[in-house]
Design a protein around this motif. Structure first.
Motif, PDB file in Angstrom:
ATOM      1  N   PRO A   1       0.823  -1.206   0.000  1.00 57.27           N
ATOM      2  CA  PRO A   1       0.000   0.000   0.000  1.00 57.27           C
ATOM      3  C   PRO A   1       0.864   1.267   0.000  1.00 57.27           C
ATOM      4  N   TYR A   2       0.341   2.316  -0.622  1.00 57.69           N
ATOM      5  CA  TYR A   2       0.995   3.629  -0.580  1.00 57.69           C
ATOM      6  C   TYR A   2      -0.085   4.692  -0.433  1.00 57.69           C
ATOM      7  N   VAL A   3       0.343   5.890  -0.027  1.00 58.08           N
ATOM      8  CA  VAL A   3      -0.598   6.972   0.236  1.00 58.08           C
ATOM      9  C   VAL A   3      -0.504   8.012  -0.876  1.00 58.08           C
ATOM     10  N   ALA A   4      -1.504   8.033  -1.751  1.00 58.61           N
ATOM     11  CA  ALA A   4      -1.630   9.071  -2.766  1.00 58.61           C
ATOM     12  C   ALA A   4      -2.316  10.252  -2.088  1.00 58.61           C
ATOM     13  N   ALA A   5      -1.794  11.459  -2.312  1.00 59.65           N
ATOM     14  CA  ALA A   5      -2.309  12.606  -1.558  1.00 59.65           C
ATOM     15  C   ALA A   5      -2.284  13.885  -2.375  1.00 59.65           C
TER      16      ALA A   5
END
Length: 156
Positions: free
Chosen positions: A84-88
């Motif tokens: 998982p990664y955090v797109a922001a």
């Protein structure tokens, strides 16, 4: 991570100063001399008043989190290897909003309005352990990401 043309920017003569600054650990914005507003992504004209009198300017590297999404599935190479990664989206201290990735913050600690600071990550065939992070024959480029502030008053 293996770089592909899909996840690396196209660098040309106009955007070269932005990517060179990133490789040196600095974030640049464009500021309009006519209306004095900053903008991001880099353009050759002001998106607010359409003036072509715009210049590069160092950004503070400070931002607040506007919104985010934790991406748990992405079938497009090479992103599947990163989940998982955090797109922001962050609000830069200078005013513009910027799409980015948040790193170094546990998902449960993410909050709208939280303070963040720019960091830089080499991308390309040699990955994070690559040489100096400049786009070159090996295709490597350094991209801005955002994480927790390193210390009070520090700059990116």
């Amino acid at each position: 991570m293996t770089a592909t043309p899909a996840n690396l920017p196209d660098i040309d003569a106009f955007t070269r100063p932005y990517w060179d600054a990133a490789a040196e650990g600095h974030l640049l914005l464009r500021r309009c001399a006519a209306c004095e507003r900053a903008h991001h992504y880099p353009r050759e004209f002001c998106p607010h008043c359409w003036s072509e009198d715009v210049r590069w300017e160092p950004a503070s590297g400070r931002a607040t989190l506007y919104t985010w999404s934790v991406v748990h599935r992405n079938d497009l190479p090479p992103f599947g290897e990163r989940v998982p990664y955090v797109a922001a989206v962050v609000d830069l201290a200078e005013g513009p909003r910027m799409m980015t990735e948040v790193v170094g913050v546990p998902d449960g600690d993410l909050r709208i309005g939280m303070e963040l600071e720019v960091a830089f990550r080499p991308e390309g065939p040699e990955g994070p352990e690559g040489r100096e992070g400049r786009e070159g024959p090996d295709g490597q480029v350094t991209v801005p990401v955002f994480g927790p502030p390193r210390s009070p008053g520090s700059q990116g």
